[in-house]
Structures are given as structure tokens and as C-alpha cells.
Design an enzyme around this catalytic site. Structure first.
Site, PDB file in Angstrom:
ATOM      1  N   LYS A 113       6.795  75.301 -24.264  1.00 23.02           N
ATOM      2  CA  LYS A 113       8.150  74.983 -23.793  1.00 23.02           C
ATOM      3  C   LYS A 113       8.074  74.227 -22.462  1.00 23.02           C
ATOM      4  CE  LYS A 113       8.489  79.462 -21.526  1.00 23.02           C
ATOM      5  NZ  LYS A 113       8.938  80.859 -21.678  1.00 23.02           N
ATOM      6  N   ARG A 154      18.109  90.646 -21.611  1.00 23.55           N
ATOM      7  CA  ARG A 154      18.475  89.228 -21.722  1.00 23.55           C
ATOM      8  C   ARG A 154      18.811  89.016 -23.201  1.00 23.55           C
ATOM      9  NH1 ARG A 154      13.975  84.874 -19.828  1.00 23.55           N
ATOM     10  NH2 ARG A 154      13.217  85.413 -21.892  1.00 23.55           N
ATOM     11  N   HIS A 163      10.387  90.865 -25.665  1.00 24.07           N
ATOM     12  CA  HIS A 163       9.822  90.166 -24.506  1.00 24.07           C
ATOM     13  C   HIS A 163       9.777  91.109 -23.314  1.00 24.07           C
ATOM     14  CE1 HIS A 163       8.539  86.709 -22.276  1.00 24.07           C
ATOM     15  NE2 HIS A 163       9.598  86.655 -21.504  1.00 24.07           N
ATOM     16  N   ARG A 171       1.825  85.576 -27.532  1.00 19.94           N
ATOM     17  CA  ARG A 171       2.566  84.372 -27.149  1.00 19.94           C
ATOM     18  C   ARG A 171       2.166  83.897 -25.748  1.00 19.94           C
ATOM     19  NH1 ARG A 171       7.357  87.596 -28.407  1.00 19.94           N
ATOM     20  NH2 ARG A 171       7.745  87.525 -26.169  1.00 19.94           N
ATOM     21  N   TYR A 205      12.947  63.735   8.894  1.00 22.49           N
ATOM     22  CA  TYR A 205      14.344  64.143   9.055  1.00 22.49           C
ATOM     23  C   TYR A 205      14.470  65.419   9.870  1.00 22.49           C
ATOM     24  CZ  TYR A 205      15.837  60.945   5.312  1.00 22.49           C
ATOM     25  OH  TYR A 205      16.112  59.854   4.546  1.00 22.49           O
ATOM     26  N   CYS A 229      10.688  64.611   2.283  1.00 22.18           N
ATOM     27  CA  CYS A 229      11.852  63.771   1.948  1.00 22.18           C
ATOM     28  C   CYS A 229      11.944  63.609   0.435  1.00 22.18           C
ATOM     29  CB  CYS A 229      11.727  62.397   2.596  1.00 22.18           C
ATOM     30  SG  CYS A 229      11.233  62.446   4.332  1.00 22.18           S
ATOM     31  N   ASP A 262      11.428  60.902  -1.383  1.00 21.26           N
ATOM     32  CA  ASP A 262      10.350  60.075  -1.947  1.00 21.26           C
ATOM     33  C   ASP A 262       9.079  60.082  -1.110  1.00 21.26           C
ATOM     34  OD1 ASP A 262      12.229  59.135  -3.849  1.00 21.26           O
ATOM     35  OD2 ASP A 262      12.954  57.682  -2.368  1.00 21.26           O
TER      36      ASP A 262
HETATM   37  C1  LIG Z   1       7.707  81.642 -21.776  1.00 18.04           C
HETATM   38  C2  LIG Z   1       7.579  82.717 -22.741  1.00 18.04           C
HETATM   39  C3  LIG Z   1       6.306  83.230 -23.067  1.00 18.04           C
HETATM   40  C4  LIG Z   1       5.030  82.823 -22.343  1.00 18.04           C
HETATM   41  O1  LIG Z   1       4.945  83.491 -21.116  1.00 18.04           O
HETATM   42  P1  LIG Z   1       3.645  83.326 -20.172  1.00 18.04           P
HETATM   43  O2  LIG Z   1       3.866  84.295 -19.092  1.00 18.04           O
HETATM   44  O3  LIG Z   1       3.653  81.899 -19.700  1.00 18.04           O
HETATM   45  O4  LIG Z   1       2.452  83.612 -20.989  1.00 18.04           O
HETATM   46  C5  LIG Z   1       6.241  84.196 -24.059  1.00 18.04           C
HETATM   47  N1  LIG Z   1       7.348  84.615 -24.707  1.00 18.04           N
HETATM   48  C6  LIG Z   1       8.580  84.143 -24.417  1.00 18.04           C
HETATM   49  C7  LIG Z   1       9.776  84.657 -25.155  1.00 18.04           C
HETATM   50  C8  LIG Z   1       8.732  83.184 -23.429  1.00 18.04           C
HETATM   51  O5  LIG Z   1       9.956  82.728 -23.136  1.00 18.04           O
END
Ligand SMILES: *Cc1c(COP(=O)(O)O)cnc(C)c1O
Length: 374
Positions: free
Chosen positions: A38, A136, A165, A217, A266, A313, A315
Site C-alpha cells: 500500500k 477501527r 489487525h 501481512r 526563514y 523551506c 524547495d
Molecule cells: C499496513 C498494514 C499491514 C502491514 O503493517 P507493517 O507494520 O508495515 O508490517 C498489515 N495489515 C494491515 C491491515 C495494514 O493496514
């Protein structure tokens, strides 16, 4: 390419491949890997990273939003892809058309997917998402059986996976994660015909082997970075086989002597304490170098650390190069990465910015060209 910008992110695809293979070796052979790509593969480029991940043993890809899944499909990737952030009703048609899977936690989306699946004559894969404590996305465990009863017989819908998760797998104290696993287990025990079961992110997969189930994951570790300073010690043993994939570099465009007592950049947040040599770099917060890092970070020039001074800044960014012997305009500058044996890690920049490496990596801006070494 005849020209590329001085400011660039060098992506070492060999390191990425190595990380995936190391993870493959670390896991039991039957444990599947969903490579999380992602946010443009945490800033590294989703398509090149996904291709290597598939080549090196990933069974599944994780995208954040549907556009990311479509991008992968359009590049010719046919590996299963799960949209980790779910979708809205107006995205159902594309999800089915591009053969993407989504997480699922309610009846209306299930019905819409089933209907669209019939229309396009396709079987739509979903992964039930359980909320075991992140609070969530996800269905609460006590409603799971009701949801399953409601969707089980919907035509053209396949429950391919079930997942949850973790909120705190990178905390030093693992009790919250253990509680989440326990809730997940109890819920799974009530189900027949378990599909793919997955919950472990990078932190959990190294710290809690029971979290592997039959798929993990990982995201961050594939990019060779570590989730949080509080557990870097835990990783330093297991994680030492993983190599950073991205190096962030720029080049000095101008060097000027500045007298003692002069305000720099700045708002004059830095004033020279002695006669100094100050270098300008063509990189700023529009490239993802957060302004909140002003006056906090070092960079590498000629294998030596030099402090960043004054406000960053949009850039441009200024560096005190007074102590860098032989420094010249055109010299390479490393924001994070390696130079002449010296290293600045992205974790260091994250700590100084009071954030996590995830945010630094995925905020490396669009206008920073990614230069790939295979
Ligand atoms: C981003 C994400 C992961 C990966 O997490 P890491 O800490 O980068 O390994 C796994 N599961 C879900 C649902 C995520 O959104």
C-alpha cells in the site's frame, strides 16, 4: 535518461528481494505471505516491488485503497490482491471488474458485491475483518455469526479469508496484542471450514509466532525498516538479516561563507555562532522533508555528518558544512542511507521528527524520482 533531479530516492531492489527471501526462510513453509504494498509500497514504488515480491515467494498482495489495486492490475499483475481499507458502494463495479478482493464487515457491502458478481458473472472474494481491539474497521466478534449467517448463501460471493489487525504489536508490553489474539482464537473456534486466517503485521510476526496462522501481512520489514524504537532491541537479533531498501539523497547546489551572527533561512530560527560555510540543497518539505525536522537532523557529506540549520523551506534546505574538509558544490548528500561506510538510518530521522519510519518513507514526495538498482 539524459537528466534526473539531484534529489532522488535510490531503491535497492536486490535488498527488497533479499528481505522477502529472508522472511520466506524465517516462516514455516506452509505460512503464506501477503506482501503489503500500500501507499506505493511505502514510497518505494508499488509495481516494481510487487513484481519482485511475487517472484520471491509472496502469495498475496495487500493494497490500501482500490486505486492501488487497479494500478497493480493494469501493470499486468494477476496475483490475488486484498484492499485492506475496504471500499465504498460506488467502487463495487471496479472491484469486481479488476478481480480484487476486499475486507468485509457488513451486510450491505456483501449484498452489493454479490449482486455485482452476478452481473459480471464472477465470484467475488472477501476477507471478513474482525475488530478484536483496534476499534477501527471490522465487525465486532459478537456479531460475526449473525453476519456469516446473513452472507453465507449470497450467490457469487466467496469468503476467502478472515482477519484482524493489531493495535499495539510494537509496544514493549505485548499484553494488548495477546488479548487480541485470544479474542481472535475464541471467535475462530466457533467457525467451521476456516478459510485463510491472517493477522500478523511486521511487529507481531517476529515477536509472536502464534500470530502467524496460515498467512502473515508484512509491510515495513520488506523495506528493511523497523517499526518502533521501543522494540529495536527485539529486532536487532532477528532483524539483522534485513537490509534498508531506500536511500534518500541530494546534492549541494551552492556553498557560501556566512559571517558569525547571521540568521539562516526563514524566520531566523538558527543564527550562526561563528563564521561558517553554509550549503544549499534542492530538497524541501515539498519533497517530504518535514519542516518539523528543522535544526534537528544531520546529513552525510564526504562520509561525515553535517548538521542541518535553519528552517527547512518548501524547495530548499541549508546545511552547516564548515567542518567538511574539501566540500564542493555538486557533492552528494545523504539524508538517510550510506556514504563512505557511514550510515544514517531512516529510524534516526523518524525519532528526531517524533514520528515512525512508516511516515517518513511514504511521505517521500512524488517529485522525488525513484532510481532503481536491480
Ligand atoms: C499496513 C498494514 C499491514 C502491514 O503493517 P507493517 O507494520 O508495515 O508490517 C498489515 N495489515 C494491515 C491491515 C495494514 O493496514
Amino acid at each position: 535518461m539524459a537528466y534526473h533531479r539531484a534529489t532522488r530516492a535510490e531503491i535497492d531492489l536486490r535488498a527488497f528481494r533479499h528481505n522477502l527471501q529472508s522472511l520466506r526462510n524465517y516462516l514455516a513453509p506452509q505460512t503464506q505471505i501477503m506482501a503489503v504494498v500500500k501507499a506505493d509500497a511505502y514510497g518505494h514504488g508499488a509495481v516494481p516491488c510487487a513484481r519482485i515480491a511475487i517472484d520471491s515467494g509472496a502469495d498475496y498482495l495487500g493494497a490500501g485503497v482500490i486505486e492501488e489495486g487497479i494500478e497493480l492490475r493494469k501493470s499486468g499483475i494477476n496475483t490475488p490482491i486484498l484492499i485492506l481499507g475496504s471500499i465504498f458502494p460506488n467502487e463495487v463495479e471496479d472491484l469486481v471488474y479488476y478481480d480484487l478482493a476486499t475486507i468485509l464487515f457488513n451486510l450491505p457491502l456483501a449484498q452489493a458485491l454479490s449482486k455485482e458478481g452476478r452481473k459480471q458473472n464472477k465470484i467475488v472474494s472477501v476477507h471478513i475483518k474482525l475488530d478484536t481491539g483496534m476499534n477501527r474497521l471490522g465487525v465486532s466478534p459478537k456479531y460475526l455469526t449473525t453476519l456469516l449467517d446473513q452472507i453465507q448463501n449470497l450467490p457469487n460471493l466467496k469468503i476467502e479469508g478472515i482477519s484482524t489487525h493489531f493495535s499495539s504489536a510494537d509496544n514493549e508490553d505485548l499484553s494488548i496484542t495477546q488479548e487480541q489474539i485470544e479474542k481472535f482464537r475464541i471467535t475462530l473456534a466457533k467457525l467451521k471450514n476456516l478459510p485463510i486466517v491472517h493477522c500478523a503485521n511486521t511487529s507481531a510476526l517476529f515477536r509472536i509466532p502464534e500470530s502467524h496462522f496460515n498467512m502473515v501481512r508484512p509491510g515495513l520489514i520488506l523495506y528493511g525498516s523497523l517499526p518502533s524504537p521501543s522494540i529495536n532491541k527485539v529486532f536487532s537479533q532477528k532483524g539483522n538479516h534485513f537490509q534498508p531498501v531506500m536511500q534518500w539523497k541530494s546534492q549541494i547546489i551552492l556553498i557560501k561563507p556566512i559571517f558569525k551572527g547571521q540568521p539562516i533561512s526563514y524566520s531566523g530560527s538558527f543564527v550562526t555562532r561563528k563564521n561558517s560555510l553554509v550549503a544549499t540543497l534542492p530538497i524541501g518539505y515539498a519533497d517530504g522533508l518535514h519542516r518539523s525536522l528543522s535544526n534537528k537532523i544531520d546529513v552525510l557529506i564526504r562520509g561525515k555528518r553535517a548538521p542541518q540549520i535553519g528552517n527547512i523551506c518548501m524547495d530548499m534546505t541549508l546545511i552547516d558544512v564548515t567542518k567538511i574538509k574539501g566540500v564542493e558544490e555538486g557533492d552528494e548528500v545523504v539524508l538517510f542511507g550510506e556514504q563512505e561506510g557511514q550510515v544514517i538510518q531512516v529510524e534516526e530521522m523518524a525519532t528526531k521528527g517524533e514520528t515512525i519510519p512508516y511516515e517518513i518513507l511514504c511521505n517521500v514526495g512524488k517529485r522525488v524520482p525513484r532510481i532503481y538498482n536491480n
